[in-house]
Design a protein around this motif. Structure first.
Motif, PDB file in Angstrom:
ATOM      1  N   PRO A   1       0.817  -1.216   0.000  1.00 19.09           N
ATOM      2  CA  PRO A   1       0.000   0.000   0.000  1.00 19.09           C
ATOM      3  C   PRO A   1       0.849   1.263   0.000  1.00 19.09           C
ATOM      4  O   PRO A   1       2.023   1.247   0.369  1.00 19.09           O
ATOM      5  CB  PRO A   1      -0.810  -0.133   1.302  1.00 19.09           C
ATOM      6  N   ALA A   2       0.237   2.348  -0.392  1.00 17.90           N
ATOM      7  CA  ALA A   2       0.933   3.635  -0.420  1.00 17.90           C
ATOM      8  C   ALA A   2       1.466   3.974   0.970  1.00 17.90           C
ATOM      9  O   ALA A   2       0.781   3.799   1.982  1.00 17.90           O
ATOM     10  CB  ALA A   2      -0.013   4.728  -0.903  1.00 17.90           C
ATOM     11  N   GLY A   3       2.707   4.445   1.035  1.00 19.31           N
ATOM     12  CA  GLY A   3       3.312   4.830   2.290  1.00 19.31           C
ATOM     13  C   GLY A   3       4.038   3.721   3.023  1.00 19.31           C
ATOM     14  O   GLY A   3       4.648   3.966   4.074  1.00 19.31           O
ATOM     15  N   ILE A   4       4.014   2.487   2.473  1.00 18.71           N
ATOM     16  CA  ILE A   4       4.675   1.378   3.142  1.00 18.71           C
ATOM     17  C   ILE A   4       6.193   1.571   3.090  1.00 18.71           C
ATOM     18  O   ILE A   4       6.729   2.159   2.145  1.00 18.71           O
ATOM     19  CB  ILE A   4       4.290   0.040   2.472  1.00 18.71           C
ATOM     20  N   LEU A   5       6.888   1.124   4.107  1.00 21.52           N
ATOM     21  CA  LEU A   5       8.345   1.166   4.124  1.00 21.52           C
ATOM     22  C   LEU A   5       8.877  -0.111   3.485  1.00 21.52           C
ATOM     23  O   LEU A   5       8.353  -1.204   3.740  1.00 21.52           O
ATOM     24  CB  LEU A   5       8.849   1.280   5.565  1.00 21.52           C
ATOM     25  N   SER A   6       9.906   0.008   2.681  1.00 25.58           N
ATOM     26  CA  SER A   6      10.391  -1.177   1.980  1.00 25.58           C
ATOM     27  C   SER A   6      11.872  -1.087   1.673  1.00 25.58           C
ATOM     28  O   SER A   6      12.473  -0.004   1.676  1.00 25.58           O
ATOM     29  CB  SER A   6       9.610  -1.389   0.675  1.00 25.58           C
ATOM     30  N   TYR A   7      12.432  -2.250   1.402  1.00 22.91           N
ATOM     31  CA  TYR A   7      13.825  -2.369   0.979  1.00 22.91           C
ATOM     32  C   TYR A   7      13.920  -3.597   0.080  1.00 22.91           C
ATOM     33  O   TYR A   7      13.372  -4.661   0.404  1.00 22.91           O
ATOM     34  CB  TYR A   7      14.759  -2.540   2.182  1.00 22.91           C
ATOM     35  N   ASP A   8      14.607  -3.457  -1.070  1.00 25.58           N
ATOM     36  CA  ASP A   8      14.677  -4.553  -2.039  1.00 25.58           C
ATOM     37  C   ASP A   8      16.101  -4.791  -2.509  1.00 25.58           C
ATOM     38  O   ASP A   8      16.904  -3.867  -2.610  1.00 25.58           O
ATOM     39  CB  ASP A   8      13.827  -4.239  -3.279  1.00 25.58           C
ATOM     40  N   GLU A   9      16.375  -6.044  -2.832  1.00 28.52           N
ATOM     41  CA  GLU A   9      17.580  -6.435  -3.561  1.00 28.52           C
ATOM     42  C   GLU A   9      17.139  -7.483  -4.583  1.00 28.52           C
ATOM     43  O   GLU A   9      16.332  -8.364  -4.271  1.00 28.52           O
ATOM     44  CB  GLU A   9      18.646  -7.033  -2.633  1.00 28.52           C
ATOM     45  N   GLY A  10      17.656  -7.400  -5.807  1.00 29.72           N
ATOM     46  CA  GLY A  10      17.219  -8.311  -6.844  1.00 29.72           C
ATOM     47  C   GLY A  10      18.349  -9.115  -7.456  1.00 29.72           C
ATOM     48  O   GLY A  10      19.524  -8.710  -7.435  1.00 29.72           O
ATOM     49  N   LEU A  11      17.976 -10.288  -8.019  1.00 27.46           N
ATOM     50  CA  LEU A  11      18.920 -11.167  -8.686  1.00 27.46           C
ATOM     51  C   LEU A  11      18.200 -11.891  -9.822  1.00 27.46           C
ATOM     52  O   LEU A  11      16.971 -11.964  -9.849  1.00 27.46           O
ATOM     53  CB  LEU A  11      19.493 -12.206  -7.712  1.00 27.46           C
ATOM     54  N   THR A  12      18.969 -12.437 -10.754  1.00 27.20           N
ATOM     55  CA  THR A  12      18.390 -13.248 -11.818  1.00 27.20           C
ATOM     56  C   THR A  12      19.008 -14.645 -11.786  1.00 27.20           C
ATOM     57  O   THR A  12      20.172 -14.813 -11.406  1.00 27.20           O
ATOM     58  CB  THR A  12      18.636 -12.616 -13.205  1.00 27.20           C
ATOM     59  N   TYR A  13      18.216 -15.645 -12.204  1.00 26.62           N
ATOM     60  CA  TYR A  13      18.660 -17.034 -12.189  1.00 26.62           C
ATOM     61  C   TYR A  13      18.264 -17.723 -13.479  1.00 26.62           C
ATOM     62  O   TYR A  13      17.180 -17.499 -14.008  1.00 26.62           O
ATOM     63  CB  TYR A  13      18.034 -17.801 -11.022  1.00 26.62           C
ATOM     64  N   SER A  14      19.148 -18.586 -13.971  1.00 25.54           N
ATOM     65  CA  SER A  14      18.805 -19.396 -15.139  1.00 25.54           C
ATOM     66  C   SER A  14      17.785 -20.457 -14.775  1.00 25.54           C
ATOM     67  O   SER A  14      16.919 -20.809 -15.581  1.00 25.54           O
ATOM     68  CB  SER A  14      20.067 -20.057 -15.713  1.00 25.54           C
ATOM     69  N   ASP A  15      17.864 -20.968 -13.557  1.00 27.07           N
ATOM     70  CA  ASP A  15      16.882 -21.944 -13.078  1.00 27.07           C
ATOM     71  C   ASP A  15      16.888 -21.935 -11.552  1.00 27.07           C
ATOM     72  O   ASP A  15      17.755 -21.337 -10.918  1.00 27.07           O
ATOM     73  CB  ASP A  15      17.169 -23.348 -13.605  1.00 27.07           C
ATOM     74  N   LEU A  16      15.889 -22.575 -10.990  1.00 29.07           N
ATOM     75  CA  LEU A  16      15.826 -22.697  -9.536  1.00 29.07           C
ATOM     76  C   LEU A  16      16.454 -24.026  -9.145  1.00 29.07           C
ATOM     77  O   LEU A  16      15.777 -25.042  -8.975  1.00 29.07           O
ATOM     78  CB  LEU A  16      14.364 -22.615  -9.058  1.00 29.07           C
ATOM     79  N   ASN A  17      17.773 -24.019  -9.014  1.00 25.43           N
ATOM     80  CA  ASN A  17      18.472 -25.261  -8.693  1.00 25.43           C
ATOM     81  C   ASN A  17      18.379 -25.562  -7.201  1.00 25.43           C
ATOM     82  O   ASN A  17      17.854 -24.767  -6.412  1.00 25.43           O
ATOM     83  CB  ASN A  17      19.925 -25.198  -9.172  1.00 25.43           C
TER      84      ASN A  17
END
Length: 238
Positions: free
Chosen positions: A96-112
């Protein structure tokens, strides 16, 4: 929705085989919300969710998700038609609007097994029920384009894009889950296809990671384009 590595293996096996006109979102480590479609006895429980949306018939959708019945049992499920506008906003309540957040992202060829093992280890350690790891699979038409055809940073190969996402309205809880995200991201990084990841999931912009996301040639080309676009206009001579 069910916790454990077996559920992630079943989902990871199904998603890449979905029809081209079907998309999927994996809610890894999602806490079941207090919504009408969630049985009361499962609300607030930790698990993994899979949202599959397509533009085909009911029969085609049923055929696409049928392999799930051969995997681990689901705690609950909902199948329903909805307008495209409803699909676009169905997850709005999760951030929702106003929520506090923090993100880090990654990519994977597969879910090993290494990735699944780390997720299974770390998911129960989160503090906020709003924190989870939304994971998208990119395939189909996404892979039809050449890597240099657009400004998107990433290989034009089938892959998973994961965001380790901490969310809470409480600053103290967010602090705890920010540490959770950073620890999980650090453990997952050696298994990633691209350490740069998806730039929209970078809260803390690091130039080296941004360069790796796009690759040196594409990054330099985009930098030149942006520099030319925002270059101050020369004053006209009278």
């Amino acid at each position: 929705m069910r916790t454990g590595p077996d559920a992630l293996r079943v989902i990871g096996d199904l998603v890449p085989r979905l029809p081209r006109d079907t998309g999927a979102l994996m809610g890894v480590g999602l806490t079941a919300p207090p919504e009408p479609f969630v049985p009361e006895e499962h609300q607030g429980k930790l698990g993994h969710a899979l949202i599959v949306a397509g533009f085909g018939t009911d029969e085609e959708h049923a055929e696409a998700v049928a392999p799930l019945a051969d995997g681990v049992p689901t705690l609950f499920e909902l199948r329903t038609p909805m307008p495209y506008t409803g699909l676009q906003c169905m997850l709005d309540a999760s951030a929702p609007a106003g929520i506090l957040s923090y993100d880090e992202g990654l990519t994977y060829s597969d879910l090993n097994d290494e990735v699944i093992g780390l997720l299974s280890e770390y998911v129960p350690r989160k503090t906020s029920p709003m924190s989870f790891c939304p994971t998208f699979h990119l395939g189909g038409a996404y892979t039809d384009l050449d890597e240099d055809a657009t400004a998107f940073g990433g290989l034009r190969e089938p892959m998973y894009v994961m965001s380790c996402s901490a969310m809470s309205p409480d600053p103290e809880v967010l602090t705890a889950d920010t540490a959770w995200v950073r620890a999980l991201w650090t453990e997952l990084t050696p298994h990633a296809a691209n350490i740069g990841g998806y730039v929209n999931f970078m809260v803390e912009i690091e130039e080296d990671r941004v360069r790796r996301s796009y690759g040196p040639e594409k990054y330099d080309r985009l930098a030149r384009i942006k520099a030319d676009r925002h270059r101050p206009a020369r004053p006209r001579r009278p």
